[in-house]
Scaffold this active site. Structure first.
Site, PDB file in Angstrom:
ATOM      1  N   ASP A 107      45.637  46.102  44.035  1.00 47.60           N
ATOM      2  CA  ASP A 107      44.345  45.748  43.461  1.00 47.60           C
ATOM      3  C   ASP A 107      43.007  46.223  44.221  1.00 47.60           C
ATOM      4  OD1 ASP A 107      42.443  44.048  41.848  1.00 47.60           O
ATOM      5  OD2 ASP A 107      44.361  43.389  40.929  1.00 47.60           O
ATOM      6  N   ASP A 116      42.617  28.738  49.348  1.00 49.64           N
ATOM      7  CA  ASP A 116      43.570  28.456  48.528  1.00 49.64           C
ATOM      8  C   ASP A 116      44.449  29.724  48.560  1.00 49.64           C
ATOM      9  OD1 ASP A 116      44.496  26.411  47.111  1.00 49.64           O
ATOM     10  OD2 ASP A 116      43.052  26.737  45.456  1.00 49.64           O
ATOM     11  N   ASP A 153      42.358  52.238  55.995  1.00 50.80           N
ATOM     12  CA  ASP A 153      42.574  51.335  57.168  1.00 50.80           C
ATOM     13  C   ASP A 153      43.331  50.244  56.867  1.00 50.80           C
ATOM     14  OD1 ASP A 153      41.113  49.488  55.750  1.00 50.80           O
ATOM     15  OD2 ASP A 153      39.219  50.146  56.496  1.00 50.80           O
ATOM     16  N   HIS A 162      38.442  40.831  41.824  1.00 52.02           N
ATOM     17  CA  HIS A 162      39.475  41.007  40.917  1.00 52.02           C
ATOM     18  C   HIS A 162      41.011  40.608  41.629  1.00 52.02           C
ATOM     19  CE1 HIS A 162      42.158  43.385  38.389  1.00 52.02           C
ATOM     20  NE2 HIS A 162      41.357  42.779  37.310  1.00 52.02           N
ATOM     21  N   ASN A 176      48.048  21.153  47.913  1.00 54.22           N
ATOM     22  CA  ASN A 176      47.219  21.125  48.921  1.00 54.22           C
ATOM     23  C   ASN A 176      45.855  20.610  48.708  1.00 54.22           C
ATOM     24  OD1 ASN A 176      45.922  22.993  47.402  1.00 54.22           O
ATOM     25  ND2 ASN A 176      45.309  24.685  48.982  1.00 54.22           N
ATOM     26  N   ILE A 180      42.978  25.669  42.859  1.00 53.77           N
ATOM     27  CA  ILE A 180      44.101  26.045  41.730  1.00 53.77           C
ATOM     28  C   ILE A 180      45.600  25.958  42.265  1.00 53.77           C
ATOM     29  CG2 ILE A 180      42.605  27.098  40.300  1.00 53.77           C
ATOM     30  CD1 ILE A 180      44.838  29.176  42.528  1.00 53.77           C
ATOM     31  N   SER A 331      44.552  41.646  32.906  1.00 55.46           N
ATOM     32  CA  SER A 331      44.549  41.583  34.210  1.00 55.46           C
ATOM     33  C   SER A 331      44.994  40.098  34.653  1.00 55.46           C
ATOM     34  CB  SER A 331      43.334  41.717  34.829  1.00 55.46           C
ATOM     35  OG  SER A 331      42.944  43.307  35.081  1.00 55.46           O
TER      36      SER A 331
END
Length: 468
Positions: A107, A116, A153, A162, A176, A180, A331
């Protein structure tokens, strides 16, 4: 190029075509060629296609992320997708233990320092951080969390957002006390950035990611699933992107399942292929977007034979560079499926990529709104898929009885959602033939049975098999 060519022969062929070799992707056997300014790509391709040493050649197509704007009317304020796909019952096994399954986000990169996501980022065990040395000899210096084929790299930091969003849905940290939770909340995330900050990337960049992941897989890294929330429609007259398909097929052959977004053009992929989701590759799962009522999202592409299933893709909240954000698109749907496949692979390590795909597709919730629009006609159900996969190690025949003449009854243990079939033979060493259709255990059924009323004679041999 033909795989039997020597490096010298490959270079001679490329030189004759007037191009310069940028890089050879060894794991997938593909060469990336640069043409001089002013040289026609079309003419070069046509010339190379006539060369017997060239297996196939394609342009370096540009791919785009497939996210729709987060218009206010789509915002809901709740993480409804996880409930809709019934993943919470599967979480107790995984929210407290670090996972062994590695998932790849191909991506725009991943914000690997996000609170998170950070705990779930894959760390290259053979690379020493910060020493500016390619310790593992894979061609990438200090590739701790993945690679960036846009900037060539080893820092796949997300400069768009995204990829961070899709990674959070797939494998955001769970339990945690913040933000989310992902579908697989303890999976390890590899970031393979091939899409730029502008939201587009080339086939060569994507191929570099697959090449990298296959090499890791061959090295013993447990890469099981990739998420591919990007693509492009192949318009009439455009050449088929064989190199990209070959790279994804090579990943499938290495045991990696490739989940792809079906596209956001409100289009039928049957006549307007959206690639790579529309590739006819056994390792690819193509995902459409559903809304909170399981209806097709107005933007989502579809296809009775080209799109496999639906998953939540409207107003999905997930991690974003610098925080959290609601987004909509296929997506957002695809990483629900990628996370589900990763959960199955965590729970049942021996499952092949084909088996992971079968369990996901054969255990959807059938939804009338998706009938005729996808292969399965349904929406992802993680709990059903997990229960069906669990049946491989838990079911056994409990009883065989003869309630009447010419009748045998077979009963076996089952798990909710498990799919079974009964085979029979007149003699122990005779070939077994299918005796029943597919028998599916209901939501609360722990046993199933089959009655054979055409069993002539005094004896008959039966066996029960699991149907993926």
């Amino acid at each position: 190029m033909r795989p039997d060519l020597s490096p010298r022969q490959r270079n001679e062929t490329l030189t004759e075509g007037g191009g310069e070799l940028i890089r050879r992707f060894e794991a997938v056997g593909i060469d990336h060629l640069r043409l001089p300014d002013g040289q026609s790509a079309r003419a070069t391709i046509l010339a190379l296609q006539t060369n017997p040493d060239v297996v196939s050649v394609q342009p370096n197509y540009i791919r785009h992320i497939v996210v729709n704007p987060n218009d206010p009317q789509w915002l809901s304020g709740s993480l409804y997708g996880m409930q809709r796909i019934q993943v919470p019952p599967v979480w107790p096994d995984f929210v407290t233990e670090h996972g062994t399954v590695v998932v790849a986000s191909i991506d725009t990169g991943v914000e690997y320092t996000h609170p998170d996501l950070a705990a779930n980022m894959w760390r290259n065990p053979d690379e020493l951080p910060g020493n500016q040395i390619d310790d593992d000899g894979n061609g990438y210096v200090d590739d701790l969390h993945g690679i960036d084929s846009v900037n060539n790299d080893s820092d796949p930091m997300d400069d768009h957002g995204h990829g961070t969003h899709t990674a959070g849905t797939m494998a955001g940290v769970g339990n945690n006390g913040m933000g989310i939770i992902g579908v697989h909340p303890t999976a390890q995330i590899i970031a393979c950035k091939f899409i730029s900050s502008a939201g587009s990337g080339t086939d060569a960049g994507a191929i570099a990611c697959f090449d990298y992941l296959i090499a890791l897989k061959n090295r013993g890294i447990n890469v099981r699933v990739t998420n591919n929330s990007w693509g492009a429609t192949r318009l009439p007259g455009m050449q088929f992107p064989a190199a990209l398909k070959d790279a994804m097929d090579a990943a499938g052959a290495a045991g990696i399942l490739n989940v792809c977004a079906a596209g956001n053009s409100n289009s039928n992929n049957e006549g307007n292929p959206y690639e790579p989701a529309s590739f006819t590759s056994p390792s690819i799962v193509s995902v459409a977007a559903s809304d909170g009522q399981d209806d097709r999202a107005g933007f989502s592409n579809y296809g009775a034979t080209t799109v496999d299933l639906a998953a939540p893709g409207v107003s999905i909240i997930s991690t974003m560079t610098g925080g959290y954000q609601f987004l909509s698109g296929t997506s957002m749907a695809a990483p629900h499926v990628a996370g589900a496949a990763a959960l199955l692979a965590e729970r049942h390590p021996p499952l092949s990529a084909d088996s992971l795909k079968s369990y996901v597709l054969n255990n959807v919730d059938l939804v009338p709104a998706w009938s005729g629009l996808t292969v399965t006609g349904g929406r992802l159900n993680v709990s059903r898929a997990a229960n069906a996969a669990s049946a491989t190690s838990t079911f056994r025949v409990l009883e065989v009885s003869r309630p009447a003449a010419n009748t045998f009854r077979i009963m076996w243990s089952s798990v909710p959602g498990g799919r079974y079939q009964v085979l029979s033979a007149p003699e122990m060493l005779a070939p077994f033939a299918l005796s029943s259709g597919v028998i599916t255990a209901g939501p609360d059924e722990t046993t199933k049975s089959y009655t054979d009323t055409s069993a002539g004679g005094e004896r008959k041999f039966y066996k029960v098999e699991l149907v993926p």
